[in-house]
Motif scaffolding. Structure first.
Motif, PDB file in Angstrom:
ATOM      1  N   UNK A 115       0.841  -1.190   0.000  1.00 28.98           N
ATOM      2  CA  UNK A 115       0.000   0.000   0.000  1.00 28.98           C
ATOM      3  C   UNK A 115       0.877   1.241   0.000  1.00 28.98           C
ATOM      4  N   UNK A 116       1.068   1.811  -1.178  1.00 27.40           N
ATOM      5  CA  UNK A 116       1.980   2.944  -1.291  1.00 27.40           C
ATOM      6  C   UNK A 116       1.468   4.162  -0.534  1.00 27.40           C
ATOM      7  N   UNK A 117       0.160   4.322  -0.521  1.00 27.21           N
ATOM      8  CA  UNK A 117      -0.402   5.506   0.137  1.00 27.21           C
ATOM      9  C   UNK A 117      -0.296   5.448   1.655  1.00 27.21           C
ATOM     10  N   UNK A 118      -0.086   4.250   2.219  1.00 28.06           N
ATOM     11  CA  UNK A 118       0.101   4.124   3.666  1.00 28.06           C
ATOM     12  C   UNK A 118       1.502   3.637   4.004  1.00 28.06           C
ATOM     13  N   UNK A 119       2.340   3.419   2.977  1.00 26.64           N
ATOM     14  CA  UNK A 119       3.714   2.936   3.128  1.00 26.64           C
ATOM     15  C   UNK A 119       3.775   1.714   4.049  1.00 26.64           C
ATOM     16  N   UNK A 120       2.965   0.721   3.690  1.00 25.71           N
ATOM     17  CA  UNK A 120       2.926  -0.521   4.449  1.00 25.71           C
ATOM     18  C   UNK A 120       2.723  -1.675   3.472  1.00 25.71           C
ATOM     19  N   UNK A 121       3.237  -2.842   3.849  1.00 21.73           N
ATOM     20  CA  UNK A 121       3.105  -3.999   2.967  1.00 21.73           C
ATOM     21  C   UNK A 121       2.846  -5.252   3.782  1.00 21.73           C
ATOM     22  N   UNK A 122       2.353  -6.255   3.085  1.00 19.48           N
ATOM     23  CA  UNK A 122       2.141  -7.553   3.699  1.00 19.48           C
ATOM     24  C   UNK A 122       2.561  -8.624   2.709  1.00 19.48           C
ATOM     25  N   UNK A 123       2.950  -9.784   3.210  1.00 13.23           N
ATOM     26  CA  UNK A 123       3.372 -10.888   2.354  1.00 13.23           C
ATOM     27  C   UNK A 123       2.757 -12.186   2.846  1.00 13.23           C
ATOM     28  N   UNK A 124       2.301 -13.004   1.911  1.00 11.46           N
ATOM     29  CA  UNK A 124       1.779 -14.332   2.228  1.00 11.46           C
ATOM     30  C   UNK A 124       2.318 -15.314   1.205  1.00 11.46           C
ATOM     31  N   UNK A 125       2.467 -16.542   1.626  1.00 11.44           N
ATOM     32  CA  UNK A 125       2.949 -17.587   0.727  1.00 11.44           C
ATOM     33  C   UNK A 125       1.774 -18.143  -0.083  1.00 11.44           C
ATOM     34  N   UNK A 126       1.896 -18.065  -1.411  1.00  8.64           N
ATOM     35  CA  UNK A 126       0.875 -18.597  -2.313  1.00  8.64           C
ATOM     36  C   UNK A 126       1.588 -19.317  -3.460  1.00  8.64           C
ATOM     37  N   UNK A 127       2.196 -20.473  -3.192  1.00  6.77           N
ATOM     38  CA  UNK A 127       2.917 -21.161  -4.267  1.00  6.77           C
ATOM     39  C   UNK A 127       1.969 -21.645  -5.347  1.00  6.77           C
ATOM     40  N   UNK A 128       2.440 -21.562  -6.602  1.00  7.49           N
ATOM     41  CA  UNK A 128       1.615 -22.055  -7.703  1.00  7.49           C
ATOM     42  C   UNK A 128       1.648 -21.136  -8.897  1.00  7.49           C
ATOM     43  N   UNK A 129       0.715 -21.355  -9.779  1.00  5.73           N
ATOM     44  CA  UNK A 129       0.661 -20.619 -11.035  1.00  5.73           C
ATOM     45  C   UNK A 129      -0.087 -19.298 -10.874  1.00  5.73           C
TER      46      UNK A 129
END
Length: 269
Positions: A115-129
């Motif tokens: 989220x560029x407007x809040x300068x925050x990010x999140x990451x989750x594992x989603x292996x696959x296509x």
């Protein structure tokens, strides 16, 4: 352009009323309608086959997302963005509007939402296509990618689900590109697509009209600056935290839709 001119002359009636000019579309004979339906299916298949064959794709897009208020006023919320795809499992997507500035990256293993407007990010594992990612974003996280049905591995199969009516509407021009204009109906939505004519039958515009919400609000996406193959700039699809953004849980990242904070979603009817 001959095809659309011929169809308008043969199948349409023009009437001038006090409210303005109305175009009343007539019905073709069953034989002609069947031929148009078969031709439309072939055009959609050509687009689908072309899209499926492209390993690298990039384009810019503009979207309009209509909402209907409790007072039955229809409002349109607009956004613009970019998409870069490397099949079978990589994508970088950006979207900016007056209420959100979001970047989504996927490298085949990790999904990053920034989220560029809040300068925050999140990451989750989603292996696959890429297909799996699109499905997960839509069903699990309620964060669908704009126009995702157009760049899954088999667009035709995705788009044709539940279709019960097909029309070939002839030609149209989108951003100076002559396109074949097709219309489809399902129980829940009507949708239209404009496909570039020639050797690169890519989608130029895609419009979905809801039948479940009063007033028939639409979602539309218009694609431009279409590139494939070596035309597409190289990208590693990994997140580079150059702004020292704060890492947060996905549930704490503001929703990625284009609705202002004072809008509250109601149930579909």
């Amino acid at each position: 352009m001959e095809k659309i001119a011929r169809q308008l002359i043969e199948s349409a009636t023009l009437r001038i009323t006090g409210a303005g000019l109305a175009l009343i579309i007539g019905l073709n004979s069953p034989i002609t309608a069947h031929a148009d339906e078969a031709y439309a299916k072939n055009l959609l298949k050509s687009m689908s086959d072309y899209m499926s064959a492209q390993k690298n794709i990039s384009f810019n897009y503009d979207t309009d997302y209509e909402v209907t208020t409790k007072e039955k006023q229809k409002l349109a919320l607009s956004a613009s963005g970019t998409t870069v795809i490397s099949r079978p499992d990589k994508i970088r997507n950006t979207r900016a509007s007056g209420f959100v500035d979001m970047e989504i990256l996927f490298d085949g293993k990790t999904l990053t939402l920034f989220g560029k407007n809040v300068n925050a990010y999140t990451q989750v594992e989603v292996p696959g296509t890429l297909d799996n990612l699109i499905d997960v974003l839509r069903k699990k996280y309620d964060r669908p990618l704009a126009g995702a049905d157009l760049f899954v591995s088999n667009p035709q199969a995705s788009l044709m689900t539940g279709v019960n009516d097909i029309k070939d509407l002839g030609s149209g021009v989108i951003s100076g590109v002559e396109c074949d204009h097709l219309a489809f109906r399902t129980k829940e939505v009507d949708w239209q697509i404009w496909i570039a004519q020639g050797e690169r039958p890519y989608p130029c515009r895609y419009v979905i009209t809801s039948k479940r919400v009063e007033g028939g609000p639409q979602f539309s996406i218009r694609l431009s600056d279409w590139k494939t193959g070596s035309e597409v700039a190289a990208d590693d699809f990994t997140f580079n935290n150059s702004t020292n953004a704060k890492k947060i849980d996905l549930k704490d990242l503001p929703n990625g839709d284009d609705l202002p904070k004072n809008f509250v979603k109601g149930p579909a009817k």
